[in-house]
Design a protein around this motif. Sequence first.
Motif, short mmCIF file in Angstrom:
data_model
loop_
_atom_site.label_atom_id
_atom_site.label_comp_id
_atom_site.label_asym_id
_atom_site.label_seq_id
_atom_site.Cartn_x
_atom_site.Cartn_y
_atom_site.Cartn_z
N THR A 161 0.80 -1.36 0.17
CA THR A 161 0.30 -0.26 0.00
C THR A 161 0.77 1.15 0.17
O THR A 161 1.83 1.39 1.00
CB THR A 161 -0.69 -0.26 1.43
OG1 THR A 161 -1.84 -0.70 0.87
CG2 THR A 161 -1.96 1.17 1.30
N LEU A 162 1.32 2.20 -0.86
CA LEU A 162 1.32 3.14 -0.76
C LEU A 162 0.93 4.58 -0.27
O LEU A 162 -0.50 5.01 -0.97
CB LEU A 162 2.12 3.35 -2.20
CG LEU A 162 3.10 1.99 -2.46
CD1 LEU A 162 3.78 2.22 -4.27
CD2 LEU A 162 4.07 1.98 -1.69
N PRO A 163 1.22 5.43 -0.47
CA PRO A 163 -0.10 7.22 0.58
C PRO A 163 -0.06 7.62 -1.63
O PRO A 163 0.52 9.07 -0.87
CB PRO A 163 0.61 8.01 0.41
CG PRO A 163 2.18 7.12 0.60
CD PRO A 163 2.21 5.94 0.18
N LEU A 164 -0.45 6.87 -2.51
CA LEU A 164 -0.26 7.75 -3.73
C LEU A 164 -1.95 8.15 -4.30
O LEU A 164 -2.26 8.14 -5.33
CB LEU A 164 0.43 6.60 -5.13
CG LEU A 164 1.41 6.71 -4.32
CD1 LEU A 164 2.79 5.74 -5.14
CD2 LEU A 164 2.44 8.29 -4.67
N GLY A 165 -2.95 7.27 -3.32
CA GLY A 165 -4.39 7.97 -3.67
C GLY A 165 -3.94 9.69 -4.32
O GLY A 165 -3.60 10.38 -3.80
N SER A 166 -5.43 9.60 -5.31
CA SER A 166 -5.51 10.92 -5.72
C SER A 166 -5.24 11.37 -4.83
O SER A 166 -4.93 12.93 -5.09
CB SER A 166 -6.37 11.07 -6.40
OG SER A 166 -6.69 10.36 -7.38
N LEU A 167 -6.49 11.49 -4.02
CA LEU A 167 -6.17 12.72 -3.00
C LEU A 167 -5.36 13.40 -2.27
O LEU A 167 -4.98 14.19 -1.69
CB LEU A 167 -7.90 13.10 -1.86
CG LEU A 167 -8.90 13.49 -2.17
CD1 LEU A 167 -9.90 12.66 -1.66
CD2 LEU A 167 -9.04 14.71 -2.45
N ALA A 168 -4.33 11.78 -1.64
CA ALA A 168 -3.12 12.01 -1.09
C ALA A 168 -2.34 11.89 -1.47
O ALA A 168 -1.35 13.14 -1.08
CB ALA A 168 -3.04 10.53 -0.65
N LEU A 169 -2.23 12.03 -2.38
CA LEU A 169 -1.16 12.92 -3.82
C LEU A 169 -1.22 14.25 -3.78
O LEU A 169 -0.27 14.92 -3.59
CB LEU A 169 -0.69 11.79 -5.16
CG LEU A 169 0.12 11.98 -5.83
CD1 LEU A 169 1.49 12.06 -4.81
CD2 LEU A 169 0.06 11.99 -6.77
N GLN A 170 -2.16 14.86 -4.37
CA GLN A 170 -2.34 16.47 -4.43
C GLN A 170 -2.36 16.65 -2.68
O GLN A 170 -1.47 18.60 -2.83
CB GLN A 170 -3.92 16.37 -4.59
CG GLN A 170 -4.55 17.56 -4.95
CD GLN A 170 -5.82 17.79 -5.13
OE1 GLN A 170 -6.84 17.38 -4.46
NE2 GLN A 170 -6.32 18.23 -5.96
N ASP A 186 9.17 9.03 -6.76
CA ASP A 186 10.09 7.75 -5.82
C ASP A 186 9.40 6.48 -4.85
O ASP A 186 9.71 5.10 -4.00
CB ASP A 186 10.51 8.95 -4.67
CG ASP A 186 11.38 9.68 -5.24
OD1 ASP A 186 12.42 9.72 -5.50
OD2 ASP A 186 11.57 10.83 -4.17
N ALA A 187 7.96 6.69 -5.04
CA ALA A 187 7.30 5.84 -3.93
C ALA A 187 7.20 4.69 -4.86
O ALA A 187 7.30 3.38 -4.72
CB ALA A 187 5.89 6.16 -4.28
N LEU A 188 7.47 4.60 -6.49
CA LEU A 188 7.17 3.03 -7.90
C LEU A 188 7.89 2.66 -8.16
O LEU A 188 8.00 1.82 -8.78
CB LEU A 188 5.85 3.82 -8.25
CG LEU A 188 5.25 4.04 -8.33
CD1 LEU A 188 4.34 5.04 -9.71
CD2 LEU A 188 4.37 2.92 -8.00
N SER A 189 9.89 3.26 -7.64
CA SER A 189 10.60 3.05 -8.57
C SER A 189 11.24 1.08 -7.54
O SER A 189 11.24 1.43 -6.11
CB SER A 189 11.38 3.80 -8.26
OG SER A 189 11.54 4.40 -9.01
N GLY A 190 11.43 0.42 -8.42
CA GLY A 190 12.10 -0.92 -7.86
C GLY A 190 11.63 -1.51 -6.61
O GLY A 190 11.45 -2.45 -6.07
#
Length: 499
Positions: A161-170, A186-190
């Motif tokens: 789980t990553l904090p990349l939801g649309s609202l969270a990323l905004q 940064d969050a998705l690499s590797g």
Amino acid sequence: MKRPIRRGKSVGVIDIGSNSVRLVVYQAMERSLVTTFNEKALCGLGREVQTTGLLAADAVEKALTALQRFRALCKVQKVGRVYAIATAACRDASNGPEFIAKAEKICGCTIQILTGPEEARYSALGVISGIHKPDGIVGDLGGGSLELIDVRGHQVRSGVTLPLGSLALQDLADKSLKKAERIALDALSGLPQLEAGRGRTFYAVGGTWRALARIHIIQSEYPLGVMHGYAIPAAEALDFVRRLRRLAVTDTLADIEIVAEARRPLLTYAALVLEYVIRTAKPKTIVFSTFGVREGLLYSKLAEKERAKDGLLCATQTLNELLSRSARHARELTDWTDRLVRVVHLQETEDERRLRHAACLLSDIGWRMHPDHRGELTYDVILNGNYGAISHQGRIFVALAVFFRYAGFRDENEPPELTHTLPVHMIERARILGAAFRVAHLVSAAQPGVLPATHFRTQERKLMLVFEHRMVDLVADRVGSRFKQLARLLGRSGSIVRS
């Protein structure tokens, strides 16, 4: 969850997400879920959680008001059992427990706050329930988080789980797209969960990604409006999200009015995340799934034997029982076409066989429609049916086979527009199946007990339909001519035999 599941009763799911709060009611707890009610309120609970650590006060008020209505709607609909879940915003916010306590009093049931791994697992199970034998990476983009998890058939691997939801990323990026790009990269690499997706399918789940798909369908003039199972080659999807980001930033995005106003500001962030997912994972295809956490939650509660069933055949069996003149006849037709396939040595893949069985189950659902329009009307019903576990190509094939069953093969009965999207061999197979249906329904009048008394026999290039003595009075010239037509499509001559 305090009460046991009562089979045959309706079941509801209240889903308290970071962007929307939704109630979905299903007809029953079963393998192929039938939605009877679906309503959402875009509350934006998670819009400030990353920076303030709190659910916004106005969003909480909106959500509690929506839940009050949902409780009343469940009562009006006499919903048998209600499950309630909450996701990223409620688990991350410091005032989440306070909100959940108020929400539970309103809903009258326990609300399960899903952990990140639980949310990922339910998303994966939702895709498994709605896609036949999935093989790839499931990505569920909500308002507060992005869940990524590997699925292979019925097997689910560990998720993240990553904090990349649309609202969270905004929120994290302070509405700066440049900063959002760095955060996503940064969050998705590797990530192992993405690196395992190379050359496979990426299953996109979540309302904002579905909004992207809806725009793509309109702009590409794709003729089928069904969202579930909509597939785009990854290279095309990458070009699309990059173009969409540019247009959204300059407020020149066409067709944006089809997206809910509260969701429009999030489109750019959803497109950005999908762009970096594609660039990192390098999948072959993007497939959009309307089956996600809610469906996965209910799927997880079924007995193992139920979960193992084919979702498409369960759905078409239900439609058969509801709409056909005889459910038993459709099952006999399935066996009858099985015998035909064996006798003429027609080669079939496992998927072609299940599509043929689905078409058998749907072959009589148009009998109440006006005779002059049964072909095209039934075609539309099947093509746009609210069921999963079938690709768009599979939908067209099944719909086309039943179209031919009703419309026949006269020159004036042109096949529907979408036919050209099928490979030639699938069109020919649909013709053969439609011709077989025309014989079977004429012989039996769609009544049970008749088809089992007929058999197929071959002699060199000749195909024979053999009637047992007790059924010989059903033989007629019209039956003979239709059977000869079927035999011709199979590259044979045909004749009727009375035993």
